[in-house]
Design an enzyme around this catalytic site. Sequence first.
Site, mmCIF file in Angstrom:
data_model
loop_
_atom_site.group_PDB
_atom_site.id
_atom_site.type_symbol
_atom_site.label_atom_id
_atom_site.label_comp_id
_atom_site.label_asym_id
_atom_site.label_seq_id
_atom_site.Cartn_x
_atom_site.Cartn_y
_atom_site.Cartn_z
ATOM 1 N N PRO A 2 35.041 -36.602 -18.232
ATOM 2 C CA PRO A 2 36.439 -36.582 -17.780
ATOM 3 C C PRO A 2 36.574 -37.244 -16.413
ATOM 4 O O PRO A 2 35.937 -36.822 -15.458
ATOM 5 C CB PRO A 2 36.762 -35.084 -17.694
ATOM 6 C CG PRO A 2 35.689 -34.389 -18.454
ATOM 7 C CD PRO A 2 34.481 -35.258 -18.350
ATOM 8 N N GLU A 3 37.360 -38.299 -16.349
ATOM 9 C CA GLU A 3 37.655 -38.943 -15.076
ATOM 10 C C GLU A 3 39.138 -38.708 -14.791
ATOM 11 O O GLU A 3 39.760 -37.899 -15.440
ATOM 12 C CB GLU A 3 37.287 -40.432 -15.153
ATOM 13 C CG GLU A 3 35.809 -40.634 -15.468
ATOM 14 C CD GLU A 3 35.380 -42.092 -15.512
ATOM 15 O OE1 GLU A 3 35.960 -42.904 -14.776
ATOM 16 O OE2 GLU A 3 34.450 -42.417 -16.280
ATOM 17 N N HIS A 92 30.880 -22.718 -26.700
ATOM 18 C CA HIS A 92 30.470 -22.837 -25.309
ATOM 19 C C HIS A 92 31.533 -22.276 -24.357
ATOM 20 O O HIS A 92 31.699 -22.785 -23.241
ATOM 21 C CB HIS A 92 30.170 -24.304 -24.975
ATOM 22 C CG HIS A 92 29.106 -24.899 -25.848
ATOM 23 N ND1 HIS A 92 27.793 -24.494 -25.792
ATOM 24 C CD2 HIS A 92 29.175 -25.820 -26.841
ATOM 25 C CE1 HIS A 92 27.083 -25.174 -26.698
ATOM 26 N NE2 HIS A 92 27.902 -25.979 -27.341
ATOM 27 N N ARG A 112 27.705 -28.586 -21.287
ATOM 28 C CA ARG A 112 26.569 -28.939 -20.425
ATOM 29 C C ARG A 112 26.570 -28.200 -19.086
ATOM 30 O O ARG A 112 25.683 -28.424 -18.270
ATOM 31 C CB ARG A 112 26.555 -30.452 -20.199
ATOM 32 C CG ARG A 112 26.335 -31.197 -21.499
ATOM 33 C CD ARG A 112 26.369 -32.706 -21.318
ATOM 34 N NE ARG A 112 26.578 -33.338 -22.613
ATOM 35 C CZ ARG A 112 26.837 -34.630 -22.774
ATOM 36 N NH1 ARG A 112 26.926 -35.413 -21.745
ATOM 37 N NH2 ARG A 112 27.024 -35.119 -23.974
#
Length: 280
Positions: A2-3, A92, A112
């Site tokens: 994600p930017e 997650h 992650r």
Amino acid sequence: MPELPEVEVVRRGLAEHVSTRTIRSVEVLHVRAVRRQDGPLDAALIGRTVRCVSRRGKYLWLPLDDGTALVAHLGMSGQLLMQPAAAPDEKHLRVRIRFDDGGRELRFVDQRTFGGLMTAELVSDDRGGRVPAEIVHIARDPLDPDFDDEAFIDRLRAKDTEIKRALLDQALVSGIGNIYADESLWRSRLHGRRATGGISRAKASELLGHVRDVMTDALAQGGTSFDALYVNVNGESGYFDRSLDAYGQEGEPCHRCGTTIRREHFMNRSSFFCPRCQRP
DNA sequence: GTTACGACCTGCGAGC
DNA sequence: TGCTCGCAGGTCGTAA
């Protein structure tokens, strides 16, 4: 990854769902998601009302009614989802925040675990705005109305480093990650290893324009999504990956000159470039 | 003060 | 089929 465009998509979605709501409970399911939090997250949040949703670069924060804020960074794989309470937990799921109206709950999901949540005091920035103390070192992003183009160009050219390294420096300009750095450099016909000191003011200005253009284009398409990791608050993917000219295009012909796009390792990640359009 | 680099982390695909 | 290894990369702490 994600930017800025992806984070802005999330910010807009969150703003619709959490503003003016009061937090009833907080459930931390993975301690690493709150590793930067000083003290228990629930004690800092329960009973607080969310005022709005703000963003700088890749950081999001929810200003609260006590002068603090809930700060979020999505890292590489983080998602902020608004889910019905009855929806099954994501594999997650790291943090769950419920509100006292019993409506959709806010879930922080992160495969992650590079992302995280924390609370922080709000302090004044250089223009009198309020930002979390933990991120005052983060520069404004190119879509910020207060971004100073001339100051950016001066600081960029004064640096003793390579142009892509500078673009990824969040203290110089925020919101740019590996994808949009490669795309902006391709549009500018600049190789990422070019020295910042050798970039003319005109070229630096052109590069900044391309950074803005590529981010604006991505935002209009809901961001870039390569798989189910990068989604908005409703779990929907964007479409900008279909418009990429450099990133992930190794072996494909350059959309400008037809030369095969190459990949090289740079800063422990991959860089994609056209060896003809973007000479080192 | 500035720059460079390793560590952190998990899932997936390739190769054996 | 199952195992190992490399890869993806944003941020922070540390060393130079």
